[in-house]
Motif scaffolding. Structure first.
Motif, PDB file in Angstrom:
ATOM      1  N   LEU A  30       0.677  -1.270  -0.024  1.00 39.91           N
ATOM      2  CA  LEU A  30      -0.280  -0.145  -0.037  1.00 39.91           C
ATOM      3  C   LEU A  30       0.757   1.252  -0.082  1.00 39.91           C
ATOM      4  O   LEU A  30       0.424   2.301  -0.734  1.00 39.91           O
ATOM      5  N   PHE A  31       1.914   1.251   0.528  1.00 43.88           N
ATOM      6  CA  PHE A  31       2.787   2.405   0.870  1.00 43.88           C
ATOM      7  C   PHE A  31       3.555   2.512  -0.401  1.00 43.88           C
ATOM      8  O   PHE A  31       4.047   3.711  -0.594  1.00 43.88           O
ATOM      9  N   VAL A  32       3.955   1.607  -1.297  1.00 44.15           N
ATOM     10  CA  VAL A  32       4.415   1.706  -2.351  1.00 44.15           C
ATOM     11  C   VAL A  32       3.702   2.581  -3.308  1.00 44.15           C
ATOM     12  O   VAL A  32       4.099   3.222  -4.247  1.00 44.15           O
ATOM     13  N   THR A  33       2.495   2.306  -3.238  1.00 44.56           N
ATOM     14  CA  THR A  33       1.210   2.699  -4.096  1.00 44.56           C
ATOM     15  C   THR A  33       0.441   4.119  -3.739  1.00 44.56           C
ATOM     16  O   THR A  33      -0.167   4.702  -4.386  1.00 44.56           O
ATOM     17  N   VAL A  34       0.621   4.280  -2.468  1.00 43.47           N
ATOM     18  CA  VAL A  34       0.021   5.336  -1.829  1.00 43.47           C
ATOM     19  C   VAL A  34       0.223   6.866  -2.185  1.00 43.47           C
ATOM     20  O   VAL A  34      -0.915   7.624  -2.200  1.00 43.47           O
ATOM     21  N   ILE A 109       8.776   4.551   2.327  1.00 52.49           N
ATOM     22  CA  ILE A 109       8.850   5.844   1.998  1.00 52.49           C
ATOM     23  C   ILE A 109       9.930   6.408   1.740  1.00 52.49           C
ATOM     24  O   ILE A 109      10.042   7.407   0.791  1.00 52.49           O
ATOM     25  N   GLU A 110      11.044   6.056   2.395  1.00 55.13           N
ATOM     26  CA  GLU A 110      12.251   7.031   2.147  1.00 55.13           C
ATOM     27  C   GLU A 110      13.046   6.373   0.966  1.00 55.13           C
ATOM     28  O   GLU A 110      14.034   6.937   0.426  1.00 55.13           O
ATOM     29  N   ALA A 111      12.491   5.308   0.474  1.00 58.86           N
ATOM     30  CA  ALA A 111      13.415   4.519  -0.713  1.00 58.86           C
ATOM     31  C   ALA A 111      13.666   5.095  -1.851  1.00 58.86           C
ATOM     32  O   ALA A 111      14.437   5.289  -2.659  1.00 58.86           O
ATOM     33  N   ASP A 112      12.556   6.013  -2.320  1.00 60.25           N
ATOM     34  CA  ASP A 112      12.736   6.829  -3.610  1.00 60.25           C
ATOM     35  C   ASP A 112      13.097   8.227  -3.272  1.00 60.25           C
ATOM     36  O   ASP A 112      13.448   9.006  -4.412  1.00 60.25           O
ATOM     37  N   GLY A 113      13.206   8.677  -2.168  1.00 60.19           N
ATOM     38  CA  GLY A 113      14.028  10.001  -1.845  1.00 60.19           C
ATOM     39  C   GLY A 113      12.786  11.167  -1.934  1.00 60.19           C
ATOM     40  O   GLY A 113      13.110  12.200  -1.519  1.00 60.19           O
ATOM     41  N   ILE A 114      11.579  10.623  -2.040  1.00 57.76           N
ATOM     42  CA  ILE A 114      10.576  11.716  -2.274  1.00 57.76           C
ATOM     43  C   ILE A 114       9.266  11.244  -0.998  1.00 57.76           C
ATOM     44  O   ILE A 114       8.925  10.211  -1.238  1.00 57.76           O
ATOM     45  N   HIS A 116       5.820  11.987   0.106  1.00 56.13           N
ATOM     46  CA  HIS A 116       4.555  12.432  -0.654  1.00 56.13           C
ATOM     47  C   HIS A 116       3.624  12.647   0.632  1.00 56.13           C
ATOM     48  O   HIS A 116       3.571  11.886   1.686  1.00 56.13           O
ATOM     49  N   GLU A 117       2.747  13.558   0.640  1.00 56.03           N
ATOM     50  CA  GLU A 117       1.624  13.973   1.655  1.00 56.03           C
ATOM     51  C   GLU A 117       0.805  12.807   2.027  1.00 56.03           C
ATOM     52  O   GLU A 117       0.778  12.399   3.122  1.00 56.03           O
ATOM     53  N   ASN A 118       0.547  11.917   1.279  1.00 54.59           N
ATOM     54  CA  ASN A 118      -0.310  10.931   1.294  1.00 54.59           C
ATOM     55  C   ASN A 118       0.461   9.529   2.233  1.00 54.59           C
ATOM     56  O   ASN A 118       0.029   8.807   3.051  1.00 54.59           O
ATOM     57  N   ILE A 120       2.733  10.423   4.250  1.00 60.13           N
ATOM     58  CA  ILE A 120       2.587  10.942   5.828  1.00 60.13           C
ATOM     59  C   ILE A 120       1.337  10.373   6.550  1.00 60.13           C
ATOM     60  O   ILE A 120       1.243  10.177   7.671  1.00 60.13           O
ATOM     61  N   LYS A 121       0.493  11.074   5.768  1.00 57.08           N
ATOM     62  CA  LYS A 121      -1.067  10.664   6.064  1.00 57.08           C
ATOM     63  C   LYS A 121      -1.333   9.241   6.808  1.00 57.08           C
ATOM     64  O   LYS A 121      -1.752   8.712   7.770  1.00 57.08           O
ATOM     65  N   ALA A 122      -0.600   8.459   5.893  1.00 58.21           N
ATOM     66  CA  ALA A 122      -1.027   6.965   5.933  1.00 58.21           C
ATOM     67  C   ALA A 122      -0.168   6.352   7.171  1.00 58.21           C
ATOM     68  O   ALA A 122      -0.546   5.732   8.003  1.00 58.21           O
ATOM     69  N   LEU A 123       1.037   6.889   6.991  1.00 59.79           N
ATOM     70  CA  LEU A 123       2.107   6.645   8.290  1.00 59.79           C
ATOM     71  C   LEU A 123       1.411   7.156   9.787  1.00 59.79           C
ATOM     72  O   LEU A 123       1.438   6.400  10.588  1.00 59.79           O
TER      73      LEU A 123
END
Length: 130
Positions: A30-34, A109-114, A116-118, A120-123
């Motif tokens: 989910l976090f890959v796609t969020v 989350i950190e793997a691509d270096g970006i 995203h707001e979504n 952070i919300k999901a986390l």
């Protein structure tokens, strides 16, 4: 005979353990796609972790990842992120696994270096449940 094996697996906790692993993998995907895209770097983190776990399912882990990624994309598009997270977290009953899920999700989350707001919300949703 297969029913006997299933009962034995329930007795040994194999099914519960597998359900927790699947739920953990579901959350990671989910976090890959969020964030609305699938970054190879994020997917590589999840795949590397998934290859290290003991997988006790009739569905091969690579096929599971492909199918679950599609479901995660659908959940994001339908804005069902919070219910997806809550449902999967309800299956992760071991406290060490609940702590580990946060570590894994942060790595994704950190793997691509970006960030995203979504993401952070999901986390934040996961952190409120752990």
């Amino acid at each position: 005979m297969k029913f006997e094996q299933l009962l034995n697996n329930f007795d040994m906790g194999v099914c519960v353990e597998q359900l927790q692993k699947e739920s953990l993998l579901d959350l990671a995907l989910l976090f890959v796609t969020v964030d609305g895209s699938i970054a190879d770097e994020e997917l590589n983190v999840v795949s590397a972790w998934a290859q290290k776990i003991e997988w006790n399912s009739a569905i091969q882990i690579d096929n599971y990842i492909i199918e679950m990624t599609k479901k995660c994309v659908s959940a994001v598009q339908a804005n069902e992120i919070e219910s997806f997270i809550q449902h999967r977290m309800s299956h992760i009953i071991d406290q060490p696994m609940r702590v580990f899920v946060l570590e894994l999700l942060k790595q994704v989350i950190e793997a691509d270096g970006i960030t995203h707001e979504n993401e952070i919300k999901a986390l934040n949703i996961v952190e409120s449940i752990v």
